[in-house]
Scaffold this motif. Structure first.
Motif, PDB file in Angstrom:
ATOM      1  N   LEU A  71       2.271  42.779 -74.678  1.00  0.00           N
ATOM      2  CA  LEU A  71       2.012  44.115 -75.200  1.00  0.00           C
ATOM      3  C   LEU A  71       2.784  45.163 -74.415  1.00  0.00           C
ATOM      4  CD1 LEU A  71       0.534  46.184 -76.951  1.00  0.00           C
ATOM      5  CD2 LEU A  71      -1.433  45.987 -75.398  1.00  0.00           C
ATOM      6  N   GLU A  72       2.830  45.029 -73.099  1.00  0.00           N
ATOM      7  CA  GLU A  72       3.579  45.980 -72.278  1.00  0.00           C
ATOM      8  C   GLU A  72       5.058  45.966 -72.652  1.00  0.00           C
ATOM      9  OE1 GLU A  72       4.811  48.813 -69.852  1.00  0.00           O
ATOM     10  OE2 GLU A  72       2.686  48.314 -70.118  1.00  0.00           O
ATOM     11  N   ALA A  73       5.608  44.768 -72.874  1.00  0.00           N
ATOM     12  CA  ALA A  73       7.023  44.668 -73.248  1.00  0.00           C
ATOM     13  C   ALA A  73       7.265  45.312 -74.602  1.00  0.00           C
ATOM     14  CB  ALA A  73       7.449  43.203 -73.264  1.00  0.00           C
ATOM     15  N   PHE A  74       6.347  45.089 -75.552  1.00  0.00           N
ATOM     16  CA  PHE A  74       6.487  45.710 -76.877  1.00  0.00           C
ATOM     17  C   PHE A  74       6.461  47.232 -76.753  1.00  0.00           C
ATOM     18  CE2 PHE A  74       4.296  47.917 -80.284  1.00  0.00           C
ATOM     19  CZ  PHE A  74       5.124  47.642 -81.360  1.00  0.00           C
ATOM     20  N   ALA A  75       5.488  47.767 -75.995  1.00  0.00           N
ATOM     21  CA  ALA A  75       5.359  49.218 -75.861  1.00  0.00           C
ATOM     22  C   ALA A  75       6.593  49.812 -75.198  1.00  0.00           C
ATOM     23  CB  ALA A  75       4.104  49.549 -75.068  1.00  0.00           C
ATOM     24  N   ALA A  76       7.129  49.136 -74.188  1.00  0.00           N
ATOM     25  CA  ALA A  76       8.322  49.642 -73.503  1.00  0.00           C
ATOM     26  C   ALA A  76       9.515  49.673 -74.450  1.00  0.00           C
ATOM     27  CB  ALA A  76       8.621  48.773 -72.281  1.00  0.00           C
TER      28      ALA A  76
ATOM     29  N   GLU B  86       0.681  55.452 -75.278  1.00  0.00           N
ATOM     30  CA  GLU B  86      -0.559  55.133 -74.559  1.00  0.00           C
ATOM     31  C   GLU B  86      -0.887  53.667 -74.801  1.00  0.00           C
ATOM     32  OE1 GLU B  86      -4.596  54.258 -74.099  1.00  0.00           O
ATOM     33  OE2 GLU B  86      -3.796  54.599 -76.115  1.00  0.00           O
ATOM     34  N   ARG B  87      -1.305  52.955 -73.750  1.00  0.00           N
ATOM     35  CA  ARG B  87      -1.391  51.494 -73.830  1.00  0.00           C
ATOM     36  C   ARG B  87      -2.716  50.958 -74.370  1.00  0.00           C
ATOM     37  NH1 ARG B  87       3.652  52.508 -72.856  1.00  0.00           N
ATOM     38  NH2 ARG B  87       4.800  51.138 -71.431  1.00  0.00           N
ATOM     39  N   ARG B  88      -3.857  51.560 -74.061  1.00  0.00           N
ATOM     40  CA  ARG B  88      -5.145  50.938 -74.389  1.00  0.00           C
ATOM     41  C   ARG B  88      -5.485  51.022 -75.871  1.00  0.00           C
ATOM     42  NH1 ARG B  88      -8.650  54.262 -70.405  1.00  0.00           N
ATOM     43  NH2 ARG B  88      -6.874  55.640 -70.670  1.00  0.00           N
ATOM     44  N   TYR B  89      -4.936  52.016 -76.565  1.00  0.00           N
ATOM     45  CA  TYR B  89      -5.234  52.204 -77.986  1.00  0.00           C
ATOM     46  C   TYR B  89      -3.959  52.190 -78.829  1.00  0.00           C
ATOM     47  CZ  TYR B  89      -9.866  53.741 -76.411  1.00  0.00           C
ATOM     48  OH  TYR B  89     -11.106  53.793 -75.841  1.00  0.00           O
ATOM     49  N   VAL B  90      -3.084  53.134 -78.564  1.00  0.00           N
ATOM     50  CA  VAL B  90      -1.929  53.357 -79.437  1.00  0.00           C
ATOM     51  C   VAL B  90      -0.990  52.160 -79.451  1.00  0.00           C
ATOM     52  CG1 VAL B  90       0.082  54.819 -79.852  1.00  0.00           C
ATOM     53  CG2 VAL B  90      -2.098  55.851 -79.165  1.00  0.00           C
TER      54      VAL B  90
ATOM     55  N   LYS C  19      -1.620  49.054 -78.937  1.00  0.00           N
ATOM     56  CA  LYS C  19      -2.222  47.937 -79.666  1.00  0.00           C
ATOM     57  C   LYS C  19      -2.124  48.153 -81.176  1.00  0.00           C
ATOM     58  CE  LYS C  19      -5.251  46.705 -75.839  1.00  0.00           C
ATOM     59  NZ  LYS C  19      -6.625  46.491 -75.359  1.00  0.00           N
ATOM     60  N   MET C  20      -2.299  49.395 -81.597  1.00  0.00           N
ATOM     61  CA  MET C  20      -2.172  49.708 -83.021  1.00  0.00           C
ATOM     62  C   MET C  20      -0.740  49.472 -83.506  1.00  0.00           C
ATOM     63  SD  MET C  20      -0.906  52.459 -85.050  1.00  0.00           S
ATOM     64  CE  MET C  20      -0.936  53.822 -83.881  1.00  0.00           C
ATOM     65  N   LEU C  21       0.259  49.961 -82.769  1.00  0.00           N
ATOM     66  CA  LEU C  21       1.650  49.771 -83.170  1.00  0.00           C
ATOM     67  C   LEU C  21       2.034  48.294 -83.138  1.00  0.00           C
ATOM     68  CD1 LEU C  21       3.200  52.786 -81.235  1.00  0.00           C
ATOM     69  CD2 LEU C  21       2.995  52.576 -83.723  1.00  0.00           C
ATOM     70  N   TRP C  22       1.537  47.579 -82.173  1.00  0.00           N
ATOM     71  CA  TRP C  22       1.745  46.139 -82.073  1.00  0.00           C
ATOM     72  C   TRP C  22       1.186  45.454 -83.320  1.00  0.00           C
ATOM     73  CZ3 TRP C  22      -1.165  42.537 -78.153  1.00  0.00           C
ATOM     74  CH2 TRP C  22      -0.398  41.408 -77.888  1.00  0.00           C
ATOM     75  N   GLY C  23       0.010  45.900 -83.728  1.00  0.00           N
ATOM     76  CA  GLY C  23      -0.613  45.341 -84.924  1.00  0.00           C
ATOM     77  C   GLY C  23       0.170  45.639 -86.187  1.00  0.00           C
ATOM     78  N   VAL C  24       0.741  46.837 -86.290  1.00  0.00           N
ATOM     79  CA  VAL C  24       1.559  47.174 -87.461  1.00  0.00           C
ATOM     80  C   VAL C  24       2.721  46.195 -87.591  1.00  0.00           C
ATOM     81  CG1 VAL C  24       3.149  48.893 -88.414  1.00  0.00           C
ATOM     82  CG2 VAL C  24       0.915  49.610 -87.519  1.00  0.00           C
ATOM     83  N   HIS C  25       3.396  45.918 -86.485  1.00  0.00           N
ATOM     84  CA  HIS C  25       4.502  44.970 -86.528  1.00  0.00           C
ATOM     85  C   HIS C  25       3.999  43.567 -86.866  1.00  0.00           C
ATOM     86  CE1 HIS C  25       6.727  48.258 -84.735  1.00  0.00           C
ATOM     87  NE2 HIS C  25       7.835  47.557 -84.839  1.00  0.00           N
ATOM     88  N   GLY C  26       2.795  43.242 -86.412  1.00  0.00           N
ATOM     89  CA  GLY C  26       2.225  41.946 -86.751  1.00  0.00           C
ATOM     90  C   GLY C  26       1.943  41.805 -88.235  1.00  0.00           C
TER      91      GLY C  26
END
Length: 335
Positions: A260-265, A276-280, A282-289
């Protein structure tokens, strides 16, 4: 005599918040358009969904003659800081009941320091007492309310995370700021307590749908039930245009695994938006998923709600590491 509350002053929010189209090559290759709803820019002290959820409750508190707000949260709760700042701006005293009595004599972290700087009285309670109090409030137990009033006096009680029917209606207002929603549109947000998702889903036009991404581990069924109950109590009906994906919590609230950290970076570098890591994140990660699994068909347009800014990078606290403990099932502070 009731005091009027002009919610636009003195905090002066930036509304409507900006909507920014972004070109994400990975999503574009799959026929998915992406835009960001920048609620994190509404106000530096009361940003994002906190502003939308708090303002109707502030109005209600003042209209009912309250001069004190009382709420609940963890050691790094965004909600705690927002209530402290909003209360100070509108001349209301604030009390924050903090999960974890072991924190009472520890050095204050940056988040609790900010709350106290805005005049909030912090009360640290054991985790078991915290859970018991929240359970009593959720069940409308008069003894729980009486106990809070005996200790802190008459107060307007805000739930952990600030989610109630009024908050959900406040979150619903952001849909009017999204132009041209219709079939093919998917509005996405992180889900901590369910209030933001409930409001969005209730306000969407026909054909559009909402997807929430849970930031809590093991919340299947529970969070879905919370959203459905908010719809029942706030709108008197069910909505079939939403669901919660529970596959992107990253191991639990506050957990940010390396993937997740690598995706956010990468997202930050590609689009120039701090995440923001704890919420945003994860949401963006989920969109790509969703796009990877084919659940966003070609022609879809995703509006991703940026609910809050990243945490600052404070100086290390002597003798303190971590986030004061892993929250329980109602970790709260977000959604």
């Amino acid at each position: 005599m009731r005091r009027p509350l002009d919610i636009a002053t003195p905090l002066r929010p930036r509304l409507p918040s900006p909507v920014r189209d972004v070109v994400d090559p990975w999503l574009a290759d799959r026929g998915v358009a992406l835009r960001l709803k920048r609620d994190d820019l509404i106000h530096p002290l009361v940003p994002g969904n906190k502003w939308r959820k708090l303002t109707p409750n502030l109005r209600a508190a003042v209209e009912r003659g309250h001069t004190r707000l009382l709420t609940f949260g963890g050691a790094y709760s965004n909600h705690i800081r927002a209530v402290a700042a909003a209360g100070a701006a509108y001349g209301l005293s604030t009390v924050g009941v903090i999960r974890g009595d072991e924190l009472a004599d520890a050095p204050r972290n940056w988040s609790l320091t900010r709350a106290e700087d805005h005049g909030m009285e912090l009360a640290f309670v054991s985790r078991s007492a915290y859970r018991e109090t929240l359970r009593g409030l959720s069940e409308d137990d008069p003894g729980t309310l009486r106990g809070l009033e005996e200790r802190w006096g008459r107060a307007y009680v805000l739930p952990e995370g600030g989610t109630n029917v009024l908050a959900a209606h406040g979150a619903a207002q952001l849909v009017a700021e999204l132009p041209d929603l219709g079939p093919g549109d998917v509005v996405c947000c992180a889900v901590g307590t369910g209030g933001t998702l409930a409001g969005i889903a209730a306000a969407l036009p026909a054909g559009a749908r909402a997807v929430g991404f849970a930031v809590l581990k093991g919340a299947e069924g529970y969070l879905d039930g919370e959203v459905a109950e908010l719809h029942r109590r706030g709108w008197g009906r069910a909505f079939g245009n939403w669901h919660i994906d529970h596959g992107y919590h990253g191991g639990g609230y506050g957990r940010v695994p390396a993937e997740l950290e690598a995706f956010a970076a990468r997202f930050e570098e590609r689009h120039g938006v701090r995440v923001e890591r704890r919420y945003v994140a994860k949401m963006l990660w989920g969109v790509h998923g969703l796009a990877e699994r084919g659940e966003l068909p070609p022609g879809s347009r995703v509006t991703a709600l940026i609910t809050g800014p990243p945490d600052p990078k404070p100086e290390p606290e002597p003798g303190r590491e971590g986030n004061g403990g892993e929250p329980g099932r109602a970790a709260r502070g977000g959604g």
